[in-house]
Design an enzyme around this catalytic site. Structure first.
Site, short mmCIF file in Angstrom:
data_model
loop_
_atom_site.label_atom_id
_atom_site.label_comp_id
_atom_site.label_asym_id
_atom_site.label_seq_id
_atom_site.Cartn_x
_atom_site.Cartn_y
_atom_site.Cartn_z
N THR A 134 -4.49 13.83 2.87
CA THR A 134 -4.72 13.72 0.64
C THR A 134 -5.85 13.70 1.70
OG1 THR A 134 -2.31 12.15 1.09
CG2 THR A 134 -3.91 11.95 0.13
N VAL A 148 7.81 10.64 -4.70
CA VAL A 148 6.64 10.87 -4.95
C VAL A 148 5.73 9.48 -4.54
CG1 VAL A 148 4.77 9.80 -7.17
CG2 VAL A 148 7.42 11.73 -7.61
N GLY A 149 4.71 9.53 -3.81
CA GLY A 149 3.77 7.96 -2.79
C GLY A 149 2.91 7.84 -3.85
N THR A 192 -4.99 6.26 1.06
CA THR A 192 -4.52 7.32 1.59
C THR A 192 -3.85 6.82 2.95
OG1 THR A 192 -4.47 9.12 3.53
CG2 THR A 192 -6.53 7.94 3.25
N GLY A 193 -2.90 6.75 2.82
CA GLY A 193 -1.70 6.08 3.81
C GLY A 193 -0.38 6.35 3.52
N GLY A 203 2.44 5.69 2.06
CA GLY A 203 2.45 5.43 0.21
C GLY A 203 3.24 4.74 -0.15
N1 ASP Z 1 -0.60 8.52 0.56
C1 ASP Z 1 0.37 9.66 0.92
C2 ASP Z 1 1.45 9.23 0.29
O1 ASP Z 1 2.57 8.20 0.22
C3 ASP Z 1 0.07 9.96 1.99
C4 ASP Z 1 -1.23 10.36 2.88
O2 ASP Z 1 -2.87 9.68 2.39
O3 ASP Z 1 -1.25 10.89 4.05
O4 ASP Z 1 2.14 10.39 -0.83
#
Ligand code: ASP
Length: 319
Positions: A188, A217-218, A239-240, A242
């Site tokens: 991301t 949807v994240g 990021t992570g 979601g």
């Molecule tokens: N946060 C993003 C989601 O959950 C994914 C990511 O950051 O790697 O869609």
């Protein structure tokens, strides 16, 4: 010293300070990053540094933080190295559904799009939603129709094709769907910036998580979760995993702890990322405060990131 002169000096020095400080931080996602060859690491460093340096030039020349973060995120969306725009991960239907959001700390201008499949740069559409509609979040067909109406670039779905990411979803469909598979969460992208006028902006863009349910949807397009910008306080891009970043309103929480608890940016950002780890929620964030201090904590093995401010040199890191 005359008391009036004393206060005038204080006011002048704080005005000068906010004019002097500016900078940008970008991320390219958090995750395990164990399979990254030396060559791919070099490629990532190169792209991150190129991105930071182009966005920094905007700020250096007196441009706005929202222009800087939009440019940074769109450069990363154009690169297949990251899970955003070109190179996004696939849903269980083998389609790339993308989410993005952008926010400016002045007046809390915000815009976002979710589940779009043919928008070349979802972050550009998110900005148009912010500036040209009465709404904040447009999804799916409605978002794509708006893009066509205002002339935001549309591409065929094939443009986003990414061989390894398609193979990954095909492989993971043979197993039980695991939304929290660490290795699927790299890539991301996001950016936060402070400009010479003290305006803070933040932007985030993603393909989400591999093998996600169609329509999932994240946090990335959710204002307050994936993206937050508040003048005088801070700007954040997350990021992570979601679902956790939504439940704990991570991006806003970083700024709220500064605002209400008087914490430093570093303490606030690090403590939230540690608390998420205790919940088994992996990820990280980048943040900048109104003085140009930056923080980029993560609780995974790595988080791709880079920065440059008027006080610190251009740099990029992965681990
Ligand atoms: N946060 C993003 C989601 O959950 C994914 C990511 O950051 O790697 O869609």
């Amino acid at each position: 010293m005359n008391i009036r002169i004393f206060f005038a000096l204080i006011i002048m020095s704080s005005a000068l300070n906010s004019e002097e400080n500016f900078g940008i931080v970008v991320h390219g996602g958090a995750g395990v990053m164990s399979g990254l060859s030396e060559e791919s690491q070099q490629e990532i460093h190169k792209k991150i540094q190129e991105t930071v340096s182009q966005a920094y030039s905007i700020l250096e020349e007196g441009g706005s933080s929202i222009d800087a973060v939009e440019l940074a995120v769109s450069i990363l969306e154009d690169s297949p190295l990251f899970n955003a725009g070109r190179g996004s991960v696939y849903t269980s239907d083998e389609i790339q559904e993308m989410d993005a959001s952008i926010m400016e700390g002045d007046n809390r201008l915000a815009g976002a799009v979710a589940s779009v499949t043919t928008i070349k740069n979802p972050i550009k559409l998110a900005r148009k939603v912010a500036e040209e509609t009465k709404h904040i979040l447009l999804v799916g067909d409605g978002a794509e129709r708006f893009a066509r109406e205002i002339g935001v670039e549309i591409v065929d779905r094939e443009y986003f094709y990414h061989k390894e990411r398609l193979e990954r979803v095909l492989n993971s469909k043979n197993k039980i769907s695991k939304l929290n598979n660490e290795s699927d969460k790299i890539g991301t992208v996001g950016a936060v910036a402070l400009d010479r006028n003290g305006n803070i902006a933040a932007a985030t863009s993603t393909g989400g998580m591999t093998n996600k349910m169609p329509g999932r949807v994240g946090d990335s397009p959710i204002i307050g979760s994936g993206t937050w910008a508040q003048n005088g306080v801070c700007g954040v891009s997350s990021t992570g995993h979601g679902e956790y970043f939504i439940k704990y309103q991570v991006a806003r929480e970083v700024c709220a702890r500064i605002e209400y608890l008087n914490q430093t940016l570093e303490n606030s950002a690090a403590s939230i990322i540690n608390e998420l780890k205790e919940l088994d929620a992996s990820g990280g964030l980048i943040a900048i405060d109104h003085e140009g201090n930056i923080a980029s904590p993560f609780n995974t093995k790595g988080m791709i990131r880079g920065s440059q401010t008027n006080k610190t040199n251009l740099k990029s890191d992965i681990y």
